[in-house]
Design a protein around this motif. Structure first.
Motif, mmCIF file in Angstrom:
data_model
loop_
_atom_site.group_PDB
_atom_site.id
_atom_site.type_symbol
_atom_site.label_atom_id
_atom_site.label_comp_id
_atom_site.label_asym_id
_atom_site.label_seq_id
_atom_site.Cartn_x
_atom_site.Cartn_y
_atom_site.Cartn_z
ATOM 1 N N LEU A 1 0.796 -1.232 0.000
ATOM 2 C CA LEU A 1 0.000 0.000 0.000
ATOM 3 C C LEU A 1 0.823 1.275 0.000
ATOM 4 N N LYS B 1 1.205 4.138 -2.855
ATOM 5 C CA LYS B 1 0.212 3.985 -3.921
ATOM 6 C C LYS B 1 -0.918 4.998 -3.739
ATOM 7 N N LEU C 1 -4.791 5.155 -4.144
ATOM 8 C CA LEU C 1 -5.895 4.189 -4.228
ATOM 9 C C LEU C 1 -7.176 4.832 -3.709
ATOM 10 N N VAL D 1 -8.643 1.264 0.610
ATOM 11 C CA VAL D 1 -7.593 1.318 1.641
ATOM 12 C C VAL D 1 -8.172 0.964 3.010
ATOM 13 N N ILE E 1 -6.115 -4.845 -5.294
ATOM 14 C CA ILE E 1 -5.363 -3.608 -5.528
ATOM 15 C C ILE E 1 -5.180 -3.378 -7.033
ATOM 16 N N VAL F 1 -8.371 -1.971 -8.893
ATOM 17 C CA VAL F 1 -8.777 -0.562 -8.732
ATOM 18 C C VAL F 1 -7.651 0.388 -9.129
ATOM 19 N N SER F 2 -6.562 -0.172 -9.714
ATOM 20 C CA SER F 2 -5.419 0.672 -10.103
ATOM 21 C C SER F 2 -5.302 0.818 -11.609
ATOM 22 N N LEU G 1 -9.594 9.537 -4.053
ATOM 23 C CA LEU G 1 -8.312 8.856 -4.135
ATOM 24 C C LEU G 1 -7.363 9.434 -3.091
#
Length: 716
Positions: free
Chosen positions: A492, A495, A497, A502, A538, A541-542, A599
């Motif tokens: 995490l 990043k 996100l 998160v 992860i 959603v990236s 975000l």
């Protein structure tokens, strides 16, 4: 003394009684006499509850039951004082309510109904059945005496009472007991055991309770015409005391042909301190030694006047003997002295006890007790010189056993009620009152006390093992928490996100990973599957504007959602609590993340447990106190002195890897302290921590005294 005008009645819905409300004097006497007996019964109950629960834990068929009974033992120990206090408060409140105007209009509502109602839980049903059976047995056995007491209370107060309103009746006594036990966090099996113990140690003596109360009322003229109830067959506390009297095996008296030679070697050293026991007057003629038999008579006389442990004046044996010799010399007109050999014994024993009374290993409260054994042990040494040369001599072994058992004892306010203190006090009292010249009593007391000590150690060993297992599980959980935090931080940190993802990972999926690791291990399929699902979440959603990846996402979403739901189910998460997250996740997969969710850049490391700072980081590796801390062995006894009043004696029971956490337990096996090597080093530096020498007390004393005598002789 309770103030009857200020106590709160059992039924809190009514006003506090008027300060003018007072009970008749005889009723106060009944109350106080009953309170004394009930207090004694409760103390006996709690003393035996520990043994009963320990036996249940020992016989437990599984770890869960084992844990339940051990935790119940701990709970009872911590809450015993409060339990007794609440019980006695309820008793006094019930008596105070008897003297209030309008009492007959009150409704006495028991804590539990002794009659079951529809919808009653199984636990309440079991408790109700047990209570009803107890009450039935008391009514059957002591109903007549209880009825007479209730009638006399009615006549005295001018109000009609029934047995259930009698403060000493079994119904209200059970109510007081249950109210006092509300704070105990124990399950139904433990509560039923406590009820059985209450019947055995309190209600079984109801005949004495009612008999004495009736007698107090009769002598003041309250219904003397009622025929006295004859005492039932012996039972209750008297019977229990009789059952505890057991014959003890006898330990053979040691013997050694070299005893006199060994003592003669000590006499060469003791020449340096001769002349310290002599009459304080000018000798009118050649000093005349008294016989060993006369010396023993003088010592037996002094033995009857050994002060109590809490006496302010120190008892100096040699000074007391000097005074007696002076009186004998004045009376006889001759200078009476002790023979050289006997004086050597006196000086040697006095020096041994000087060491004992200054030894850190023996708790102060027990020094006062053990110090009272100086004359009995001196008499043994006068009679039997093998006392100094034979390590297996019963008298020496008894002293060593008393000291070893007391070593781990930590001081507390009501120590004179402590089981160990009372047992050692009993040994001391028997020797002071019964020992004349037959040393066989030392063998008997050694056998009895050794049995007690072995049982204590066996109990503490089992509790220690329970403590180690519990700490091992806790520390493993903390290590896994840190491992999970490291895994999440690697994925995490740095990043950008969606906030909801998160939070989901930190609050929910971290628990899924934690349980997978704890239950199945880091090499398990479950752990690896949890990590894979985390990575896929992860990744999902990236995504940016990547058509190929988008197509792959559409193919993988069903499997991802199923894996997420399965993981949450395995961790017992409520599906309703995560429904909002899945709605948001669906929107994220269908639209750009910035269109549906905020975000955030993950900058702060995720923490599942807070590691404690260890002072070892600030100490060099060759620091002497740090080396001393690391040299501590499992089984070592230490004493922590934190402030002027806080003193904790404890034993190192485990050094837990990988963090090298030192776990200390009390003499009963319960955890009392947890320290790192650095914290121990700091405690050594400031003088708050000391190690205790657990070698045999007499042998350590003898080695020290011989060394001191050699120094004195070299100095001459």
């Amino acid at each position: 003394m309770h103030n009857d005008g200020k106590v709160v009645p059992i039924n809190k819905a009514h006003a506090t009684p008027s300060p003018l409300a007072r009970l008749p004097v005889v009723l106060l006497q009944v109350r106080d006499k009953a309170a004394q007996q009930l207090q004694q019964g409760l103390q006996e109950l709690f003393d035996n509850a520990d043994d009963t629960l320990f036996e249940m834990a020992d016989k437990a068929r599984n770890n869960l039951d084992h844990h339940i009974f051990f935790e119940a033992m701990r709970d009872l120990r911590l809450k015993r004082k409060n339990f007794e206090r609440v019980f006695m408060e309820r008793l006094f409140e019930a008596f105070a309510s008897l003297g209030q105007a309008g009492r007959s209009e009150r409704q006495w509502l028991p804590v539990v109904s002794y009659e079951t109602a529809p919808g009653t839980s199984r636990d309440d049903l079991e408790k109700a059945v047990a209570l009803e059976a107890m009450l039935g047995r008391v009514r059957h056995r002591d109903g007549l005496a209880l009825g007479q007491l209730t009638s006399r209370l009615s006549a005295l107060l001018g109000n009609r009472l029934d047995d259930r309103e009698n403060p000493l009746g079994p119904a209200l006594l059970c109510e007081f007991f249950l109210r006092a036990g509300r704070s105990l966090g124990v399950e139904i099996r433990v509560k039923l055991i406590m009820l059985k113990l209450f019947e055995k140690y309190v209600l079984s003596d109801a005949d004495q309770l009612y008999g004495e109360a009736n007698q107090l009322l009769v002598v003041t003229g309250v219904l003397p015409e009622l025929k006295a109830v004859p005492s039932r067959r012996p039972g209750g506390r008297a019977a229990r005391d009789h059952q505890r009297e057991e014959a003890s095996p006898v330990v053979d008296q040691p013997g050694d042909d070299t005893d006199q030679q060994a003592f003669a070697a000590l006499q060469h050293l003791l020449v340096a301190v001769r002349g310290s026991v002599a009459p304080t007057l000018e000798a009118s003629a050649e000093p005349q030694p008294i016989s060993t038999r006369d010396l023993l008579r003088l010592l037996s006389h002094l033995q009857q006047y050994v002060p109590e442990p809490d006496a302010e004046d120190d008892f100096d044996l040699r000074s007391q003997l000097e005074q007696l010799l002076t009186r004998v010399s004045v009376k006889s007109g001759k200078s009476r002295v002790v023979e050289a050999a006997d004086e050597d014994v006196i000086n040697l024993v006095a020096m041994l006890f000087e060491f004992i009374l200054n030894d850190r290993t023996v708790p102060d409260a027990f020094k006062a007790l053990i110090g009272r054994l100086q004359i009995p042990m001196l008499k043994v040494a006068v009679l039997d010189k093998s006392f100094f040369s034979c390590a297996s001599h019963p008298t020496r072994c008894l002293l060593n056993e008393l000291a070893a058992t007391a070593m781990g004892w930590s001081p507390h306010a009501d120590y004179q009620r402590d089981t160990l203190y009372l047992r050692i006090e009993q040994v001391v009292q028997r020797l002071l009152h019964e020992f004349v010249d037959d040393a066989e009593i030392f063998s008997q007391l050694l056998a009895q006390f050794s049995t007690f000590a072995v049982d204590e150690r066996r109990r503490s060993d089992l509790l220690e093992q329970h403590t180690r297992d519990t700490e091992q599980a806790r520390l493993r959980t903390e290590a896994v928490r840190q491992r999970v935090a490291d895994v999440l931080n690697r994925r995490l940190l740095g990043k950008v996100l969606p906030r909801s993802v998160v939070l989901f990972v930190q609050q929910a999926w971290s628990q899924v990973l934690l349980l997978a690791n704890l239950k199945h291990g880091e090499q398990s399929v479950q752990w690896q599957a949890g990590l894979r699902t985390l990575d896929e979440l992860i990744w999902s959603v990236s995504l940016q504007d990547d058509t190929k990846a988008g197509q792959r996402l559409l193919d993988q979403v069903p499997g991802l959602l199923k894996a997420l739901r399965d993981g949450l189910t395995s961790a017992a998460f409520d599906p309703f609590s995560t429904r909002e997250f899945f709605v948001r996740l669906q929107a994220l997969h269908l639209q750009a993340p910035e269109d549906v969710d905020a975000l955030i850049e993950v900058r702060e490391p995720f923490v599942l447990c807070t590691p404690s700072a260890d002072p070892v980081d600030a100490l060099p590796e060759d620091d002497p106190d740090l080396l001393k801390a690391r040299a501590l062995q499992v089984g070592s006894w230490v004493v922590f002195e934190e402030g002027e009043t806080s003193v904790q004696r404890c034993k190192l029971t485990a050094i837990m890897a990988p963090a090298n956490v030192y776990i200390f337990v009390s003499r009963t096996g319960l955890k009392v302290l947890e320290r790192s090597a650095g914290q121990l080093a700091v405690a050594f530096k400031c003088g708050a921590l000391h190690t205790l020498d657990d070698g045999p007390l007499f042998e350590r004393a003898l080695v020290t005294v011989v060394g001191r005598l050699r120094q004195l002789n070299r100095g001459k």
